[in-house]
Scaffold this active site. Structure first.
Site, PDB file in Angstrom:
ATOM      1  N   CYS A 245      -3.668 -14.393 -15.862  1.00 41.57           N
ATOM      2  CA  CYS A 245      -4.419 -15.024 -14.666  1.00 41.57           C
ATOM      3  C   CYS A 245      -5.681 -14.148 -14.070  1.00 41.57           C
ATOM      4  O   CYS A 245      -6.135 -13.484 -15.209  1.00 41.57           O
ATOM      5  CB  CYS A 245      -3.392 -15.322 -13.422  1.00 41.57           C
ATOM      6  SG  CYS A 245      -2.722 -13.635 -12.796  1.00 41.57           S
TER       7      CYS A 245
ATOM      8  N   CYS B 267       0.634  -1.298   0.174  1.00 40.27           N
ATOM      9  CA  CYS B 267       0.089  -0.138  -0.038  1.00 40.27           C
ATOM     10  C   CYS B 267       0.808   1.209  -0.019  1.00 40.27           C
ATOM     11  O   CYS B 267       0.276   2.431  -0.528  1.00 40.27           O
ATOM     12  CB  CYS B 267      -0.827   0.001   1.176  1.00 40.27           C
ATOM     13  SG  CYS B 267      -2.199  -1.323   1.061  1.00 40.27           S
TER      14      CYS B 267
END
Length: 384
Positions: free
Chosen positions: A343, A196
């Site tokens: 993916c 983050c």
């Protein structure tokens, strides 16, 4: 519905009945569910963005005992998204700040502070004192450690993750459904998923995902509703859309028998032997892939997700080769042309691209943003 996890505690006092009167009126809830919450012991790992949202929500709901595990102190950059901490808490341990927030909400809620870094040595002993665990950590070694410890203890795990504008959460419980390792069999290589701090996070996202995680705890403790077992709930803050992804247990997965060195497992130990130092091939954007497909260029599209994911949505013309099989030595099917691996969101595919490059494939790229991003720009090339 599932069986309630916790036996009910003693009858509530008049003051507690008055405090929780709005919950008691909920259909199917009543005093019995509230007494289960009062008797519940919940361990919350992480007192940051998710933990500072989950813990007050659990205290406000009436959970009787909350353990908070975190070794960090409050920093100025925490305050926008970790709303349980304030300016006066700067420099204080987060567990202390969060405990004060709980005390201001409900002084009768018992808070146990674990001001320590969790490891394979201490977590099992800590977890013995709780009915279930909530993982709001921000790193992969802790996530795998928590999953494995909960699995060995046979206790439910509620996990969540946030980054940028996206969040996801799920529930793992041995014998009741698949676990975190069934969804993410191998950790991403270091640097593939930004923290983050580097990638950013929308402050309000912490509140949304944290509230959903707290709700899963309430459901498990009381037996109300259907917990997120075998399902991942994904939330996109920019579109205000949620998506549910079903997954199943990996039939031939290695059994978890003990806790390991998770720093090494995740490639963060300098002494570990891994391909983490290999240079990752440059990614390909969804727009570029679309242009090349529209131009009918010969491409080899390889889906490295699990079969259960591919059944829900896939890119037309792609071949399924799960990442776990690829990393175990499976070869690509015969074919010509550059290789594009993808993916769900572009994390596992980066690991696959690195592995293929290591094997000598010169033209290989990972689809940035995965099928989720590609479906947003080329819906007609995606089969659902």
């Amino acid at each position: 519905m599932t069986e309630p996890l916790v036996e009910p505690g003693p009858p509530l006092s008049p003051a507690r009945l008055a405090r929780f009167s709005r919950q008691l009126m909920l259909p199917g809830f009543g005093e019995l569910a509230q007494r289960r919450l009062e008797a519940a012991r919940v361990l919350v790992i992480g007192a940051g963005g998710l933990g500072s949202a989950v813990v007050p929500a659990l205290a406000g709901t009436g959970v009787g005992t909350i353990g908070i595990a975190d070794a960090d102190t409050v920093e100025l950059s925490n305050l926008p998204r970790q709303l349980s901490h304030g300016v006066d808490d700067l420099g204080r341990p987060k567990v202390d700040s969060l405990a004060d927030t709980v005390a201001a909400t409900d002084p009768e809620c018992r808070v146990i502070r674990h001001l320590e870094r969790l490891t394979a040595t201490n977590l099992r002993g800590i977890l013995d004192g709780y009915d279930l665990v909530v993982d709001g950590s921000d790193n992969f070694p802790t996530r795998y450690l928590t999953n494995d410890a909960a699995h060995l203890a046979g206790k439910p795990l509620v996990w969540g993750a946030i980054l940028r504008y996206h969040g996801q959460l799920g529930v793992a419980w041995r014998g009741r459904g698949p676990g975190y390792r069934d969804l993410f069999p191998v950790p991403p290589a270091p640097g593939e998923v930004p923290s983050c701090e580097l990638g950013g996070v929308l402050p309000s996202l912490c509140l949304v995902v944290g509230a959903l995680m707290a709700t899963e705890v309430v459901k498990l403790v009381t037996g109300l509703g259907d917990p997120l077992l075998g399902r991942v709930l994904s939330y996109d803050a920019l579109t205000a859309r949620t998506r549910e992804i079903a997954y199943t247990a990996i039939a031939d997965a290695d059994e978890i028998t003990d806790l390991i060195d998770y720093e090494r497992f995740c490639g963060l130990d300098d002494s570990s032997e891994s391909d983490a130092s290999a240079t990752a091939p440059p990614p390909i954007s969804a727009a570029e892939l679309l242009m090349r497909l529209r131009a009918a260029e010969p491409l080899r599209l390889i889906d490295v997700r699990e079969p259960s994911e591919a059944e829900l949505v896939r890119i037309d013309g792609s071949t399924l080769l799960p990442l776990r099989e690829l990393l175990s030595g499976a070869e690509l099917p015969p074919g010509d042309g550059p290789i594009v691996v993808y993916c769900e969101v572009g994390i596992r595919s980066q690991r696959a691209a690195r592995e293929l490059a290591r094997r000598g494939h010169a033209e290989v790229a990972s689809l940035d943003g995965g099928i989720q991003r590609f479906a947003g720009v080329a819906a007609d090339l995606v089969t659902r």
